[in-house]
Design an enzyme around this catalytic site. Structure first.
Site, PDB file in Angstrom:
ATOM      1  N   SER A   1       0.893  -1.139  -0.134  1.00  0.00           N
ATOM      2  CA  SER A   1      -0.108   0.486   0.093  1.00  0.00           C
ATOM      3  C   SER A   1       0.794   1.377   0.452  1.00  0.00           C
ATOM      4  O   SER A   1       0.248   2.353  -0.586  1.00  0.00           O
ATOM      5  CB  SER A   1      -0.777   0.159   1.128  1.00  0.00           C
ATOM      6  OG  SER A   1      -0.273  -0.346   2.371  1.00  0.00           O
TER       7      SER A   1
ATOM      8  N   SER B   1       3.110  -6.450   4.664  1.00  0.00           N
ATOM      9  CA  SER B   1       3.162  -6.828   6.274  1.00  0.00           C
ATOM     10  C   SER B   1       3.875  -7.943   6.676  1.00  0.00           C
ATOM     11  O   SER B   1       3.763  -8.293   5.845  1.00  0.00           O
ATOM     12  CB  SER B   1       1.993  -6.572   6.637  1.00  0.00           C
ATOM     13  OG  SER B   1       1.344  -8.035   6.292  1.00  0.00           O
TER      14      SER B   1
ATOM     15  N   GLU C   1       8.626  -9.837   1.016  1.00  0.00           N
ATOM     16  CA  GLU C   1       9.555  -8.244   1.738  1.00  0.00           C
ATOM     17  C   GLU C   1       8.879  -7.545   2.542  1.00  0.00           C
ATOM     18  O   GLU C   1       7.310  -7.191   2.298  1.00  0.00           O
ATOM     19  CB  GLU C   1       9.927  -6.936   0.373  1.00  0.00           C
ATOM     20  CG  GLU C   1      10.925  -6.030   0.662  1.00  0.00           C
ATOM     21  CD  GLU C   1      10.522  -4.995   1.245  1.00  0.00           C
ATOM     22  OE1 GLU C   1      10.296  -4.503   2.748  1.00  0.00           O
ATOM     23  OE2 GLU C   1      10.974  -4.400  -0.010  1.00  0.00           O
TER      24      GLU C   1
ATOM     25  N   CYS D   1       9.276   0.816   4.540  1.00  0.00           N
ATOM     26  CA  CYS D   1      10.339  -0.338   5.454  1.00  0.00           C
ATOM     27  C   CYS D   1      11.135   0.292   5.764  1.00  0.00           C
ATOM     28  O   CYS D   1      11.819  -0.364   6.580  1.00  0.00           O
ATOM     29  CB  CYS D   1       9.834  -1.151   4.393  1.00  0.00           C
ATOM     30  SG  CYS D   1      10.489  -1.262   2.679  1.00  0.00           S
TER      31      CYS D   1
END
Ligand code: NAP
Length: 508
Positions: free
Chosen positions: A143, A227, A250, A287
């Site tokens: 997202s 996630s 990932e 991330c």
């Protein structure tokens, strides 16, 4: 499966965007994968130059739809237009890089061991190796990068570059963006006279859809960004299949930062400035967000904390990507606030607007950090935990950390030599180790590694960013005793593609 249509929400208003998107059925999953399998037979036979031309056509088609893509994406994600312009360029830039890679052709790692008919006591046969594509690949987009890690993002493009066909399960929070991106790829396929099913999009907002896709026997690999819970669930499903397949998931990371004593004393202000920017960048929805900062409680630490406090207090709140991400952020903050011996040291400007988050730093000591497991888990958003350590505790830090995408070390030359064993231990926990820099801002290059040991990813030997990402969707095959006319061009004696190869152990 639930309703046959779904909608998404405008995170800035918390209201539904009144567009219905058809929910793909299980039967459509099956049909798409069967079509992808048939298309693979034709697509894998295309030359690297033909695949490069297809990738370049995707860029043209994306540019034709750029205005529509950016405007719907802004509505669906609340990401600022400037950021989306930048991400669009990054997306087309990475496609162009893969096209260059194919035009060069050497990435297939051609290795030739020529026959030695006179070898004693037994002759040696002719052996030639190169990478070939795996087959139909399932891709799940994230997202937080609705363009660069989504339908036409790095996973899809590296798989298409390798010669695989792709079925994307798009992220349910940006279906309009996904549709336009998919239209660009479909247009490019048609203009290049390639089978329609080389690329297909499945839309929906149920986990069941993704689960069915990963379990389909004709899917040969999975690319995922998102996630930990999603990536691990899909990884487990793939491993339970009668034929297990690789899942390149990932997932999250706290991206630890270590500030060594000399540099804290001499450069604390500058480090605080960079840290405040890095944590708040993109409302912390990266991330690579630096979620954990170890600093030595020594000369300079007070000044560092004062500067950080001053800077953070001026950072405005901003809208997060979705109500669910904003909700999870609030849950993560509440847990930190309720943790004994952990305090909030500075906060950005508050806002009452829907799904807004403000930057916040917490602080604790090393013993508290070591005693509570969840303090080393990612809270996705603009938050970071400062952990004060003594010089003696620095060497114990690596033992407290799980696998990470990145780690950053701030130190002057003396610091770096003095703590070189800790730096080496940290290197073994991460995909990318950074000296005197922040983890946010992942360059798309040949040498980049955006990966790392579990739980940062499910496949420690790979990267999802940079040209090496193509290797995930390939496998080596050895051709024994093949005649010249049967060999792929990459392995023929006269090297018609003029690529770099290893011949009898020497790179030529
Ligand atoms: P996500 O919830 O994991 O979703 C990614 C994709 O996987 C979506 O298509 C989702 O669609 C699917 N999915 C999720 N759980 C699944 C399951 N159990 N079974 C089958 N499919 C599943 O990721 P996100 O929405 O992008 O972000 C949520 C969290 O991920 C963030 O709070 C953050 O912690 C982390 N994150 C990490 C990165 C990274 O780069 N590592 C990037 C973004 C986010 P459905 O929900 O329709 O099944």
């Amino acid at each position: 499966m639930k309703n046959n249509h779904f909608r998404t929400v405008n995170p800035s208003t918390n209201k539904n965007i009144p567009i219905d998107y058809p929910q793909a059925s299980i039967e459509e999953v099956n049909q798409s994968v069967i079509l992808a399998k048939d298309a693979f037979i034709s697509y894998r036979g295309k030359s690297q130059i033909q695949r490069a031309a297809f990738l370049r056509q995707i860029i043209v088609c994306l540019n034709n739809l750029k205005e529509e893509i950016i405007s719907i994406c802004h509505l669906e994600t609340a990401l600022p237009l400037g950021r989306l312009e930048g991400e669009f360029l990054r997306t087309t830039g990475q496609i162009s890089m893969f096209a260059d890679l194919l035009e060069n052709g050497s990435w297939v790692d051609a290795i030739i061991d020529t026959a030695q008919p006179d070898r004693k006591p037994t002759p040696r046969v002719d052996l030639r190796q190169m990478l070939i594509p795996l087959g139909p690949v399932a891709v799940f987009g994230a997202s937080n990068f609705p363009l660069a890690f989504s339908v036409a993002g790095g996973d899809t493009i590296s798989a298409l570059a390798s010669g695989c066909t792709v079925v994307v399960k798009s992220h349910p929070e940006h279906p309009g963006t996904s549709k336009f991106l998919a239209n660009a790829i479909t247009d490019a396929l048609s203009l290049c006279d390639l089978p329609e099913a080389v690329f297909q999009l499945l839309q929906g907002d149920t986990h069941q859809l993704g689960a069915e896709l990963v379990q389909h026997p004709e899917i040969k690999a999975v690319g995922f960004t998102g996630s930990f819970s999603g990536g691990k669930a899909l990884f487990d499903l793939a491993n339970q299949r009668p034929e297990p397949i690789p899942v390149f998931a990932e997932m999250g990371s706290v991206n630890p930062v270590l500030i060594l004593p000399n540099t804290l004393a001499s450069n604390g202000d500058e480090i605080a400035k960079g840290l405040a920017q890095s944590v708040s960048l993109g409302v912390g929805q990266f991330c690579t967000n630096p979620g954990l900062v170890f600093f030595v409680d020594s000369e300079g630490s007070d000044e560092f904390l004062t500067t950080l406090d001053k800077l953070v207090q001026e950072i405005p709140s901003a809208t997060m990507l979705s109500p669910s991400i904003s909700g999870n952020y609030k849950i993560g903050l509440t847990r930190l606030k309720r943790t004994p011996k952990l305090t909030s040291v500075t906060k950005g400007i508050e806002s009452e607007d829907a799904n807004c988050a403000r930057t916040e730093f917490f602080i604790t000591d090393f013993d508290t950090f070591c005693s509570i497991d969840y303090l080393s888990e990612e809270v996705f958003g603009p938050v970071s935990l400062l952990v004060s350590v003594s010089e003696e505790q620095i060497n114990s830090i690596p033992r407290q950390l799980a696998g990470q995408l990145t780690a950053s070390i701030f130190g002057d030359p003396q610091d770096l030599i003095r703590y070189k064993h800790s730096i080496e231990s940290i290197t073994h926990l991460v995909g990318r180790i950074i000296i005197n820099g922040y983890p946010t801002g992942v360059e798309v290059t040949h040498a980049m590694v955006h990966g790392g040991p579990f739980p940062a990813t499910t496949q420690v030997q790979s990267t999802s960013v940079g040209t090496q990402a193509i290797r995930r969707f390939t496998r080596p095959v050895c051709y024994q005793n093949f005649t010249q006319d049967l060999l792929p061009d990459e392995l023929k004696d006269d090297n018609p593609l003029m690529i770099s190869r290893k011949i009898n152990g020497i790179i030529k």
